[in-house]
Design an enzyme around this catalytic site. Structure first.
Site: not given
Length: 311
Positions: A18, A47, A52, A81, A114
């Site tokens: 979480t 993530d 990126y 993504k 994305h």
């Protein structure tokens, strides 16, 4: 024993921690060192994204921590993504395999589209694409995403930056349901209607920019710097950032705070041993301005631009 974040069950029965480490604008050695430290601290949700340009560094850190015995592959939930340049159905599987190669992994736990808007493909090294946008229908892209689950290249698939109507269009036409929608969400942009919509449809909202990219010199955003925020932090014996992240967790949102500072990486993770009162949760609503930090305004003329709708 390292304390871990609780997990949330996704609509396909899989579990996701979480809270995760965000890596947007975490470049090369930053991403490598941040990921190594995060895994040591207890983060089990990481993530990243093709755009990126740090998948290789994140992957290297994961493989080293597996080799050191800190984690097993099964214990780490890895998200990446599909970039806008790879929306063409013919490119989706190759793009996923490229990300897996960058990461040094056989599969990812979650693969997201994305953005609903596609960009013209020139070559893989043109990572950020251009503002030459394409009319590829994200439903055609989604059908290829589903095949990645069949192939075992990803365990789950999901959306990012999709509005409610776009999400419903995917849900109405999918074979495999998206498990999450990753969007900007923080006390200044609370996404109440989109959160309620996601909950009704069994999707989890993951939050990028959960601290709204703080600017200490400007004392912005207010929910990290103003008197009410400072008083809340004193009341709970926490930092204002921890109050903010705890607030999102209590809303059922999965925050993905990004930091390359070791102390802040640790601080951001320590939000599971206290709880905000219902009154203090309600008090955070005063910070909502409806203003995005990341509007993707260069795409605003496209038919699939998601942010013209209210939510």
């Amino acid at each position: 024993m390292t304390n871990l974040a609780p997990t949330i069950r996704l609509n396909n029965g899989r579990e996701m921690p979480t809270l995760g480490l965000g890596t947007w604008k975490s470049f090369e050695s930053d991403a490598y060192h941040s990921t190594r430290h995060a895994l040591d601290v207890g983060y089990r949700h990481l993530d990243t994204a093709f755009v990126y340009e740090n998948e290789a560094e994140v992957g290297q850190a994961i493989s080293e921590k597996i080799a050191e015995g800190v984690v097993t592959r099964e214990e780490v939930f890895v998200t990446t993504k599909l970039g806008g340049i790879h929306h063409d159905p013919a490119l989706v599987e190759r793009a996923c395999r490229l990300s897996l190669s960058n990461l040094g992994l056989e599969y990812v736990d979650l693969y997201l589209i994305h953005m609903p808007v596609g960009q013209k493909f020139h070559n893989d090294s043109n990572v950020h694409g251009t503002l030459e946008l394409t009319d590829v229908d994200y439903l055609d892209t989604w059908r290829e995403m589903e095949k990645l689950v069949d192939l075992g290249l990803t365990r789950s698939i999901g959306l990012s930056n999709f509005n409610a109507a776009q999400t419903e269009r995917v849900l109405a036409n999918c074979r495999i349901r998206p498990v999450v929608n990753q969007v900007e969400c923080h006390p200044g942009f609370q996404q109440r209607q989109l959160r309620e919509h996601a909950k009704r449809h069994g999707l989890v909202i993951c939050a990028y920019c959960p601290l709204a990219r703080p600017q200490p010199a400007r004392q912005w955003p207010p929910f990290l710097y103003d008197e009410h925020a400072q008083n809340l932090a004193k009341k709970y014996g926490r930092t204002t950032a921890q109050i903010c992240l705890r607030y999102l967790v209590q809303l059922g949102v999965v925050p993905l705070p990004k930091s390359s500072n070791k102390a802040r990486i640790e601080e951001n993770f320590r939000v599971f041993d206290f709880e905000l009162s219902p009154e203090d949760v309600a008090g955070m609503e005063q910070y909502h301005t409806g203003q995005r930090t990341v509007p993707f305004s260069g795409m605003s003329g496209h038919k699939y631009y998601p942010f013209h709708d209210e939510f």
